[in-house]
Design a protein around this motif. Structure first.
Motif, short mmCIF file in Angstrom:
data_model
loop_
_atom_site.label_atom_id
_atom_site.label_comp_id
_atom_site.label_asym_id
_atom_site.label_seq_id
_atom_site.Cartn_x
_atom_site.Cartn_y
_atom_site.Cartn_z
N MET A 136 0.81 -1.21 0.00
CA MET A 136 0.00 0.00 0.00
C MET A 136 0.85 1.28 0.00
N ASP A 137 2.20 1.16 -0.27
CA ASP A 137 3.06 2.33 -0.28
C ASP A 137 2.71 3.28 -1.42
N TRP A 138 2.07 2.74 -2.44
CA TRP A 138 1.73 3.58 -3.59
C TRP A 138 0.46 4.39 -3.36
N LEU A 139 -0.16 4.23 -2.17
CA LEU A 139 -1.32 5.03 -1.80
C LEU A 139 -0.90 6.14 -0.84
N GLY A 140 -1.48 7.33 -1.05
CA GLY A 140 -1.25 8.41 -0.12
C GLY A 140 -2.10 8.26 1.12
N PRO A 141 -1.85 9.04 2.16
CA PRO A 141 -2.61 8.94 3.41
C PRO A 141 -4.12 9.13 3.21
N GLU A 142 -4.49 10.10 2.38
CA GLU A 142 -5.91 10.34 2.14
C GLU A 142 -6.56 9.17 1.40
N GLU A 143 -5.84 8.61 0.46
CA GLU A 143 -6.37 7.47 -0.30
C GLU A 143 -6.51 6.25 0.61
N TRP A 144 -5.48 6.00 1.42
CA TRP A 144 -5.51 4.84 2.31
C TRP A 144 -6.65 4.98 3.31
N HIS A 145 -6.88 6.17 3.81
CA HIS A 145 -7.97 6.36 4.77
C HIS A 145 -9.32 6.11 4.11
N ALA A 146 -9.46 6.51 2.86
CA ALA A 146 -10.72 6.27 2.15
C ALA A 146 -10.97 4.77 2.00
N VAL A 147 -9.92 4.01 1.70
CA VAL A 147 -10.07 2.55 1.58
C VAL A 147 -10.45 1.94 2.91
N ALA A 148 -9.72 2.32 3.96
CA ALA A 148 -10.00 1.76 5.29
C ALA A 148 -11.40 2.12 5.77
N LEU A 149 -11.81 3.37 5.53
CA LEU A 149 -13.14 3.79 5.96
C LEU A 149 -14.23 3.05 5.19
N SER A 150 -14.02 2.82 3.90
CA SER A 150 -15.00 2.08 3.11
C SER A 150 -15.17 0.66 3.63
N LEU A 151 -14.06 0.00 3.94
CA LEU A 151 -14.13 -1.35 4.48
C LEU A 151 -14.84 -1.36 5.84
N LYS A 152 -14.55 -0.36 6.65
CA LYS A 152 -15.19 -0.25 7.97
C LYS A 152 -16.69 -0.02 7.83
N VAL A 153 -17.06 0.91 6.98
CA VAL A 153 -18.48 1.23 6.77
C VAL A 153 -19.21 0.01 6.20
N SER A 154 -18.62 -0.64 5.22
CA SER A 154 -19.27 -1.79 4.58
C SER A 154 -19.41 -2.96 5.55
N PHE A 155 -18.40 -3.18 6.36
CA PHE A 155 -18.45 -4.28 7.33
C PHE A 155 -19.60 -4.08 8.32
N TRP A 156 -19.68 -2.90 8.92
CA TRP A 156 -20.72 -2.65 9.92
C TRP A 156 -22.10 -2.55 9.28
N ALA A 157 -22.17 -2.00 8.08
CA ALA A 157 -23.46 -1.93 7.39
C ALA A 157 -23.99 -3.33 7.13
N THR A 158 -23.12 -4.23 6.71
CA THR A 158 -23.54 -5.60 6.42
C THR A 158 -23.86 -6.36 7.69
N LEU A 159 -23.00 -6.24 8.68
CA LEU A 159 -23.19 -6.99 9.93
C LEU A 159 -24.48 -6.60 10.64
N LEU A 160 -24.77 -5.31 10.71
CA LEU A 160 -25.94 -4.85 11.44
C LEU A 160 -27.24 -5.07 10.67
N SER A 161 -27.17 -5.10 9.35
CA SER A 161 -28.39 -5.29 8.57
C SER A 161 -28.72 -6.76 8.33
#
Length: 230
Positions: A1-26
Motif C-alpha cells: 500500500m506504499d503507492w497510496l497516499g494517506p488520504e487514499e488509504w484512509h478512504a479505503v480503510a473507511l469504506s471497508l469499515k463502513v461496509s463491514f458494519w453496514a452488512t453486519l448490522l443489517s
C-alpha cells in the motif's frame, strides 16, 4: 500500500469499515424480513415488499435526502439521537446506515429466494417432532439457505462498498471522516492532476469487488454441495 497516499488509504480503510458494519448490522434484519416475505401471508405484505425494494428504484440522492430529513440535526430521529450523544449525521456511522439501506434489498432478495426454495414439508416434519419454530429455523432452514445467505451478505457488502449518492447526500464528503472510496474518487476527479489517484482507487475498488464476488461464488458452491450431500 506504499503507492497510496494517506488520504487514499484512509478512504479505503473507511469504506471497508463502513461496509463491514453496514452488512453486519443489517444481516439479522435481512434474514427476518426475508423469512416473513417468503413464509408469511398478511395484509400489507406487498407494501412491505415494496418498501424493502424501494431503494433500488429511487434515485440514491432521494434516499440520502430522506435520511437527512429524518436523521439530520433537525430531523425527529436526529434530535433524539443527539440528546443521547449518538448523532450519526455527517459521521461514518451515518455512512454505514446509508450503505446498509442501499444494500438491504439485494440482501433480502437473495435470502428470500433461498428460503422459498426450501421445501416447507421439511420444516413441517421437524415441527411435528415437537421442535419450536426457532429450533426448526436454526436446525433445518438455516443450514439449507446458507448458500443464499452467503450470497446476500456478499451482495450487501459489495453494494455498501460502491455506495455514493445516498452517502454523500446524507453525510457529505469530509476527508478523514466520511470520505469513502467512491467519494474520494469523485473528489480526485474534480482537481487538477487527480486522475492518477482516482485510477488507483478505481483499481482497488474493482479488486475488492471481484474478490468478494469470486469468494462468494466458490463458498456458495461448496456449501451447496455439502447441503446436497447431507
Amino acid at each position: 500500500m506504499d503507492w497510496l497516499g494517506p488520504e487514499e488509504w484512509h478512504a479505503v480503510a473507511l469504506s471497508l469499515k463502513v461496509s463491514f458494519w453496514a452488512t453486519l448490522l443489517s444481516l439479522p434484519f435481512g434474514i427476518w424480513i426475508a423469512y416473513i416475505l417468503a413464509r408469511k401471508n398478511f395484509i400489507g405484505k406487498q407494501l412491505l415488499n415494496g418498501l424493502v425494494h424501494l431503494p433500488l428504484v429511487l434515485p440514491p440522492v432521494v434516499t440520502g435526502y430522506l435520511l437527512l430529513m429524518g436523521f439530520g440535526p433537525r430531523g425527529p430521529f436526529g434530535i433524539a439521537l443527539d440528546q443521547i450523544g449518538a448523532s450519526i449525521a455527517f459521521r461514518w456511522t451515518g455512512a454505514a446506515l446509508a450503505a446498509a439501506i442501499m444494500g438491504f434489498p439485494l440482501m433480502v432478495r437473495a435470502i428470500r429466494l433461498s428460503i422459498e426454495a426450501v421445501d416447507p414439508k421439511l420444516e413441517a416434519a421437524a415441527a411435528t417432532l415437537g421442535a419450536r419454530k426457532s429450533m426448526v429455523f436454526a436446525t433445518v432452514t438455516l443450514p439449507l439457505i446458507t448458500p443464499g445467505l452467503l450470497t446476500g451478505t456478499i451482495l450487501g457488502f459489495a453494494k455498501a462498498m460502491g455506495e455514493f449518492g445516498a452517502t454523500i447526500t446524507f453525510v457529505s464528503n469530509i476527508p478523514g471522516q466520511t470520505q469513502t472510496l467512491p467519494s474520494a474518487i469523485y473528489s480526485f476527479l474534480q482537481v487538477p492532476d487527480g486522475e492518477s489517484a482516482a485510477l488507483r482507487l478505481v483499481l482497488i475498488s474493482v479488486a475488492i469487488a471481484m474478490t468478494a464476488l469470486l469468494a462468494s461464488e466458490i463458498l456458495a458452491r461448496r456449501l451447496a454441495k455439502r447441503v446436497a450431500g447431507s
